[in-house]
Design an enzyme around this catalytic site. Structure first.
Site, PDB file in Angstrom:
ATOM      1  CG  HIS A  64      -0.572  -0.019   2.516  1.00 18.46           C
ATOM      2  ND1 HIS A  64      -0.362   1.141   3.216  1.00 18.46           N
ATOM      3  CD2 HIS A  64      -0.292  -1.027   3.359  1.00 18.46           C
ATOM      4  CE1 HIS A  64       0.023   0.830   4.450  1.00 18.46           C
ATOM      5  NE2 HIS A  64       0.084  -0.477   4.561  1.00 18.46           N
ATOM      6  CG  ASP A 177       2.079   0.408   7.985  1.00 15.80           C
ATOM      7  OD1 ASP A 177       1.794  -0.102   6.896  1.00 15.80           O
ATOM      8  OD2 ASP A 177       1.338   0.353   8.984  1.00 15.80           O
ATOM      9  CD  GLU A 209      -3.224  -1.508   4.922  1.00 15.22           C
ATOM     10  OE1 GLU A 209      -3.145  -2.605   5.487  1.00 15.22           O
ATOM     11  OE2 GLU A 209      -2.930  -0.439   5.520  1.00 15.22           O
ATOM     12  CD  GLU A 210      -1.963   2.280   7.487  1.00 18.24           C
ATOM     13  OE1 GLU A 210      -2.668   1.826   8.395  1.00 18.24           O
ATOM     14  OE2 GLU A 210      -0.765   1.974   7.354  1.00 18.24           O
ATOM     15  CG  ASP A 232       1.550  -3.948   5.165  1.00 18.83           C
ATOM     16  OD1 ASP A 232       2.252  -3.046   5.667  1.00 18.83           O
ATOM     17  OD2 ASP A 232       0.338  -3.806   4.948  1.00 18.83           O
ATOM     18  CG  HIS A 320      -0.115   2.251  12.699  1.00 17.52           C
ATOM     19  ND1 HIS A 320      -1.480   2.246  12.613  1.00 17.52           N
ATOM     20  CD2 HIS A 320       0.335   1.621  11.588  1.00 17.52           C
ATOM     21  CE1 HIS A 320      -1.837   1.625  11.484  1.00 17.52           C
ATOM     22  NE2 HIS A 320      -0.742   1.244  10.867  1.00 17.52           N
TER      23      HIS A 320
HETATM   24 ZN   LIG Z   1       0.517  -1.535   6.388  1.00 25.07          ZN
END
Ligand SMILES: [Zn+2]
Length: 349
Positions: A64, A177, A209-210, A232, A320
């Site tokens: 992503h 990410d 995606e998130e 990922d 994150h």
């Molecule tokens: Zn991810």
């Protein structure tokens, strides 16, 4: 360009979920030399195709392009920016972060502000300050001034962090990410360039995606693949305070192969393919199960009548949050494993 150089470019690029354009442009540049065709679908997923034999299976790779971030919600009379979160962000990491607001007049620097601790009451200091109590200071005099600077409701906001090499093969940066997965996808295509593959490879930079694996849904429907592999990151638990029960994945110990997560039970044939390939190629790997959260593979697997799918993940610390740490060796091994597995796919599917 090396994997390190690609990751640096990808990490420094900005693509808060729903606004992936900068990353998409970069990914087109990086993948173009290794594929036959590049298209962008209606949701703006990027699909790079390396054509194989018509009778051989079609493989969808997914990494992503979007990253977690913030979005302008409103501007106060005093010229401070109130914001909403895009993707899963822990409110505790927001205070005092440097950010960039992408306005119609261009990027604008700012800082996430809060009430200073010196003037907080005892009980206030103990509680977590949630994002709705925070604001972004762009140095505006008032609301009118902020508007003149170009800010408007809906502007995406990303963290302001530059890529850094730390120690050995360890690197630090924003949005690993899933720019780490994007870099692995480019590297895997590069490795496949010199080899004949029977199967067709669709390397997809997915969007949104998130916020719920949205891009993967439309991309997989359009491609209709026979096998799906998501590239990922996953949580590396090798830091103080994490129990082995929570995760056994460690940074630098090879690609993590998901057995199951909250959205996917990896198809046994795909898991076997990935494990056997890793053993044959002498690539170290780690197995992972029971994690909350999921990847694009979960969405791909539920497309049409179902697509056997799996995930190759990079054990990454502090995902994150505004800045993460990863090992380049893990990225290199993930690319090696992905490319080698693709070459074996037609024997199994
Ligand atoms: Zn991810």
């Amino acid at each position: 360009m090396t994997l390190n150089e690609n990751l640096e470019k990808l990490s420094n690029a900005n693509g808060v979920t729903g606004n992936e354009e900068e990353v998409r442009k970069l990914m087109i540049k990086l993948m173009k030399p290794y594929v036959d065709e590049i298209t962008v679908d209606k949701l703006e997923n990027l699909i790079a195709i390396k054509k194989g034999k018509k009778t051989a299976p079609k493989v969808m790779l997914a990494a992503h392009m979007d990253e977690i971030g913030l979005m302008v919600k409103n501007i106060t009379k005093e010229g401070f920016i109130k914001f909403t979160k895009m993707g899963g962000i822990d409110d505790r990491i927001l205070q005092a972060q440097k950010v960039i607001i992408f306005t119609k007049n261009g990027p604008l620097p700012g800082i996430v502000g809060s009430k200073p601790p010196h003037i907080q009451k005892e009980e206030e200091r103990k509680k977590i300050i949630t994002y709705d109590e925070l604001f972004i200071d762009i140095g505006a005099e008032n609301q009118e001034d902020a508007a003149k600077m170009g800010t408007a409701i809906g502007d995406p906001i990303s963290f302001d962090v530059k890529y850094t090499q730390v120690n050995h093969d360890r690197v630090m940066g924003k949005a690993f990410d899933d720019r780490a997965g994007c870099a692995v996808m480019v590297e895997a295509l590069k490795k496949l360039e010199k080899t004949e593959t029977d199967c067709t490879v669709c390397a997809v930079g997915t969007v949104q995606e998130e916020v719920g694996l949205r891009g993967a849904a439309t991309a997989a429907f359009g491609i209709d693949p026979d096998v799906g592999i998501a590239l990922d990151v996953t949580i590396a638990g090798d830091v103080p305070g994490v129990r082995e029960f929570d995760t056994t994945v460690k940074m630098g110990k090879g690609p993590a192969l998901t057995v199951s997560d909250s959205g996917l039970i990896t198809h046994p044939k795909v898991l076997r393919l990935l494990m056997d390939t890793a053993k044959e190629q002498k690539i170290p790997f780690q197995l992972e199960t029971g994690l909350l959260g999921s990847t694009d593979a979960a969405r791909i697997s539920l497309t049409r009548q179902g697509v056997p799918s799996g995930t190759v993940s990079i054990g990454t610390r502090y995902i994150h949050s505004p800045v993460s740490m990863a090992s380049l060796k893990d990225l290199e091994n993930s690319a090696k494993l992905t490319a080698a597995a693709i070459q074996k796919i037609q024997k199994i599917f």
